[in-house]
Design an enzyme around this catalytic site. Structure first.
Site, PDB file in Angstrom:
ATOM      1  CB  THR A   1      23.169  10.259  10.558  1.00  0.00           C
ATOM      2  OG1 THR A   1      24.475  10.806  10.724  1.00  0.00           O
ATOM      3  CG2 THR A   1      23.019   9.675   9.161  1.00  0.00           C
TER       4      THR A   1
ATOM      5  CB  THR B   1      25.282  10.168  16.539  1.00  0.00           C
ATOM      6  OG1 THR B   1      24.389   9.296  17.238  1.00  0.00           O
ATOM      7  CG2 THR B   1      26.512  10.387  17.390  1.00  0.00           C
ATOM      8  CB  CYS B   2      26.567  12.817  12.053  1.00  0.00           C
ATOM      9  SG  CYS B   2      27.128  11.124  11.827  1.00  0.00           S
ATOM     10  CG  HIS B   3      21.939  17.332  12.691  1.00  0.00           C
ATOM     11  ND1 HIS B   3      22.236  18.083  11.577  1.00  0.00           N
ATOM     12  CD2 HIS B   3      21.013  18.023  13.383  1.00  0.00           C
ATOM     13  CE1 HIS B   3      21.517  19.192  11.604  1.00  0.00           C
ATOM     14  NE2 HIS B   3      20.762  19.177  12.674  1.00  0.00           N
TER      15      HIS B   3
END
Length: 162
Positions: free
Chosen positions: A46, A48-50
């Protein structure tokens, strides 16, 4: 009800990619007698997570170790194949971050950190959070206050709390 500082983690079996393929991991085996950081994300890859969340823990892993953290663990509601690939693609695995899958969201639901956002295709996912767990007990807990911004539960936030 969400987990809180001072609470003991529930028993949980997560999965990771091992040398022979997927393998079960008892979370208590990773926390017993140890001080670890566990952080969670809604999903591998995803945006932001990445681009922000995982890299913040890669950047701070050595500084966390210098402050007494034995391991850093990333949990996501994904299968071990996805978590293994994501760990390689982000460099998290090379940095020594354990990438664990909670495919059925069992652990995530047990600690009250689950959410669903059907319009975005996110069902039974994990909120973003980071915690320091000392011998199985939560000593620091940071929950994301502004979803998508990734400020509180970033590696720098946990590092500043130690």
């Amino acid at each position: 009800m969400s987990i809180s500082t001072g609470d003991k983690l529930p028993e949980a079996t997560l999965t990771r990619m091992g040398a022979e393929g997927p393998e079960a991991v008892n979370l208590s085996d990773l926390t017993k007698g140890r001080k670890v950081v566990i952080f969670a994300v809604p999903g591998a890859y995803t945006p932001t997570c990445h681009s922000a969340h995982v890299p913040s823990f890669i950047r701070t892993k050595d500084d966390l170790a210098a402050k007494g953290i034995d391991d850093v663990i990333c949990v996501s509601v994904n299968d071990p194949f996805v978590m293994g690939s994501w760990g390689k693609d982000t460099g998290a695995s090379d940095a020594g971050i354990a990438m664990l899958g909670d495919a059925e969201a069992t652990f995530t639901k047990a600690i009250g950190m689950d959410f669903s956002a059907p319009p975005a295709g996110l069902i039974d996912r994990s909120k973003r959070y980071a915690m320091v767990v000392d011998d199985g007990t939560v000593s620091i807990l940071q929950e994301e206050e502004n979803p998508g911004i990734c400020e509180v539960s970033a590696g720098e936030g946990i590092l500043a709390s130690l």
